[in-house]
Design an enzyme around this catalytic site. Structure first.
Site, PDB file in Angstrom:
ATOM      1  N   GLY A 148      32.029  84.794 -48.647  1.00  0.00           N
ATOM      2  CA  GLY A 148      32.980  83.859 -49.220  1.00  0.00           C
ATOM      3  C   GLY A 148      32.289  82.575 -49.643  1.00  0.00           C
ATOM      4  CB  CYS A 149      33.250  79.993 -52.100  1.00  0.00           C
ATOM      5  SG  CYS A 149      35.017  79.843 -51.726  1.00  0.00           S
ATOM      6  CE1 TYR A 150      35.963  75.000 -48.958  1.00  0.00           C
ATOM      7  CE2 TYR A 150      37.649  76.683 -48.694  1.00  0.00           C
ATOM      8  CZ  TYR A 150      37.274  75.422 -49.118  1.00  0.00           C
ATOM      9  OH  TYR A 150      38.202  74.591 -49.696  1.00  0.00           O
ATOM     10  CB  THR A 152      28.015  80.725 -49.487  1.00  0.00           C
ATOM     11  OG1 THR A 152      28.319  82.117 -49.614  1.00  0.00           O
ATOM     12  CG2 THR A 152      26.651  80.451 -50.102  1.00  0.00           C
ATOM     13  CB  ALA A 153      28.976  75.643 -48.832  1.00  0.00           C
TER      14      ALA A 153
END
Length: 343
Positions: A148-150, A152-153
């Site tokens: 997911g995007c969150y 990953t960061a």
């Protein structure tokens, strides 16, 4: 050439994936599916692709997808798991950009996603597609769960600290902010400019689906239980995620800048910024990079990490292409050398 199919090519993640694939030197797009848009030229729906593909959307067809070397699923949660077993059994490799295979524990997945898993037998095999953590396993995988995007960061920001046992893992804080494209392309009153423009809010404070995914990733490199407070926010921009991460240092003598630079020295898409930097989301817009800065305010025992990505690229489609490159023994950055857009 790698024969590629894309299932669900009409959302923001889907069109971003198509943008990258049509310019990839080692890919041949052979099928882009959409039940709702079947028969419509892809470039008519997405004019940025005019002159780059003459394909039309088609209804999902198992036989056609079965002729691909790789199939991407850019579909809502719960779709890929109904089709992946047949594809994998037929020798097709799969990258799922949704959440169907991200969480290894079936019960935890079903609790957070509110449905029964259609193929739990594949959960142990699915490789979590964070290249900076699982590069070799991705190379050999038949099935990759794109992060997911969150997650990953957040994971890229915390990993060096946890791997070296430098922070107390019982209380980690991820204060994250995302642009509206992270909510998808479907009609939603809350996403209208008149509703969210010139505004800023937290959401899903009681619990967000990405929380167990983040905890699972960090737990795999931690010697102690991971306690995570994860609070996402919506900001009035289209693309981008900024994650401000907090943890308590257990060893204040470590050179944190050197630690992060050494950890990601071999990772072409993680950029450790100079000391004192404050990464901006616009610096990664349209690019597959994660830019990170690490701080120890007033030389105290709290470490603060700022991590920025484009949620549609390194947080989704770009990372999926990065995983494809690994799976097919290409250079990891093949087709992913786009320079970020400014302004």
């Amino acid at each position: 050439m790698i024969k590629v199919g894309v299932v669900g090519g009409t959302g923001y993640t889907g069109v971003e994936l198509l943008r990258l694939l049509v310019a990839h030197p080692s890919c041949e797009l052979v099928a882009i599916t959409s039940r709702a848009e079947s028969g419509k030229a892809v470039a008519d729906l997405f004019p940025n692709l005019r002159g780059l593909t003459d394909l039309s959307f088609v209804a999902p067809d198992a036989a056609q997808l079965g002729e691909c070397d790789l199939v991407f699923f850019a579909t809502p949660n719960g779709v890929a798991m109904t089709q992946v077993p047949e594809l994998v059994a037929g020798g097709v490799r799969v990258i799922d950009l949704a959440a169907d295979f991200r969480i290894a524990d079936q019960a935890v997945w079903e609790q957070w996603y509110g449905m029964r898993h259609a193929c739990p037998e594949l959960l142990p095999e699915a490789v979590y597609g964070l290249p900076e953590l699982n590069r070799q396993a991705i190379r050999e995988a038949r099935l990759v769960a794109n992060p997911g995007c969150y997650p990953t960061a957040v994971a890229l920001g915390f990993l060096p600290l946890i791997e070296d046992g430098l922070v107390a893992c019982d209380f980690l804080v991820a204060d994250t902010k995302s642009g509206v494209s992270g909510a998808g392309r479907s009609a939603n009153v809350a996403m209208l400019m008149g509703e969210m423009g010139e505004s800023f809010k937290a959401y899903a404070i009681p619990g967000h689906r990405h929380q167990p995914e983040i905890r699972q990733t960090l737990s795999r490199v931690s010697d102690e239980p991971v306690g995570l407070t994860f609070v996402p926010h919506l900001v009035p921009m289209i693309r981008g995620i900024e994650a401000t991460l907090y943890a308590r240092l257990t060893d204040r003598s470590v050179d944190l800048q050197a630690l992060f630079e050494k950890r990601y020295r071999q990772d072409c898409f993680v950029d450790i910024m100079p000391p004192g930097s404050h990464p901006e989301t616009r610096s990664v817009k349209g690019a597959n990079h994660c830019r990170i800065a690490v701080h120890s305010p007033r030389e105290g025992d709290v470490v603060v990490v700022s991590s920025v990505i484009d949620n549609l690229v390194k947080g989704a489609a770009g990372q999926a292409v990065q995983n494809m490159n690994l799976m097919f023994d290409l250079n990891e950055d093949c087709g992913l050398n786009q320079v970020a857009l400014l302004p």
